[in-house]
Design an enzyme around this catalytic site. Sequence first.
Site, mmCIF file in Angstrom:
data_model
loop_
_atom_site.group_PDB
_atom_site.id
_atom_site.type_symbol
_atom_site.label_atom_id
_atom_site.label_comp_id
_atom_site.label_asym_id
_atom_site.label_seq_id
_atom_site.Cartn_x
_atom_site.Cartn_y
_atom_site.Cartn_z
ATOM 1 N N ARG A 50 46.461 30.354 44.058
ATOM 2 C CA ARG A 50 46.339 31.519 44.918
ATOM 3 C C ARG A 50 45.709 32.680 44.153
ATOM 4 N NH1 ARG A 50 51.876 32.166 48.504
ATOM 5 N NH2 ARG A 50 51.942 30.040 49.351
ATOM 6 N N ASP A 52 45.469 37.005 44.919
ATOM 7 C CA ASP A 52 45.986 38.018 45.822
ATOM 8 C C ASP A 52 44.872 38.830 46.463
ATOM 9 O OD1 ASP A 52 48.621 37.329 45.273
ATOM 10 O OD2 ASP A 52 48.800 38.749 43.621
ATOM 11 N N TYR A 110 41.675 33.890 32.823
ATOM 12 C CA TYR A 110 41.517 35.083 33.643
ATOM 13 C C TYR A 110 40.929 36.206 32.802
ATOM 14 C CZ TYR A 110 44.356 33.288 37.534
ATOM 15 O OH TYR A 110 44.831 32.553 38.593
ATOM 16 N N ARG A 197 48.357 40.395 35.616
ATOM 17 C CA ARG A 197 48.287 41.827 35.912
ATOM 18 C C ARG A 197 49.395 42.602 35.207
ATOM 19 N NH1 ARG A 197 48.074 41.861 42.296
ATOM 20 N NH2 ARG A 197 48.341 44.113 41.954
#
Length: 248
Positions: A50, A52, A110, A197
């Site tokens: 997933r 966001d 990431y 994050r």
Amino acid sequence: MRTIKCTVQYDGTNYHGWQIQENALTVQEVLEAALAEITGARPKIVGCGRTDTGVHAKAYVFHFKSDTAIPAEKLPYALNSHLPRDIVCFAAEDVPPEFHAKKSAVKKRYTYHIQNSRFPDVFLQNRAWFYPHPLDLEKMKQAAPAFLGTHDFIGFAAAGFTVKTTVRTIYALDVQKQGDLIQMDITGNGFLYNMVRIIAGTLVFVGAGRIDPAAMPDIIASGDRTRAGITAPACGLYLSEVCYEKET
């Protein structure tokens, strides 16, 4: 029935994340509709994970099953002709039936972008976290190695996760700055909900002098979410790479 692996880029600004939702436009929904146009049947596509609302992807992987006769090398061209400009397919290949975009992945990378300057750059709007206060890059680099290795990262997960274990392995975490842009690259075998994050937000707190870099190992070991930094905004986050066993 073929199993086809596709790799896409997308700007997540206009989407409510990857996964199909009721009453909200998502990347998966747009891709499935485009595939229906070119194959004649709407496939259920399976993504590598997933993302966001507002999160971007430089190399997102998904697979689907189809009896389409379109050669894999031609599929990106056909697919892109039915996609908006903020989603682009740049690779497709036939893979074995057992391939699974999520379960077959062995590591992901990431990237998080922080614009650290007095004034925002209009061209980085929705693509980087604008942070106008001074940041000490060296302190951020000093804190980064504490994340490497295998740890229980429950203190770096947002509430609401449903995974069986919060233990993850981080293989690399690099923090660099070019001009006003600070870039954090992190590679691991998997990540918890909002984990990247929260790590980015924690390193910013370190750079701002709100967390001592020497305290980072203890903060990770504590499992206490309140000791870490804030959850950095979604706009700075990019899924940059997904690796599979044959590629490692």
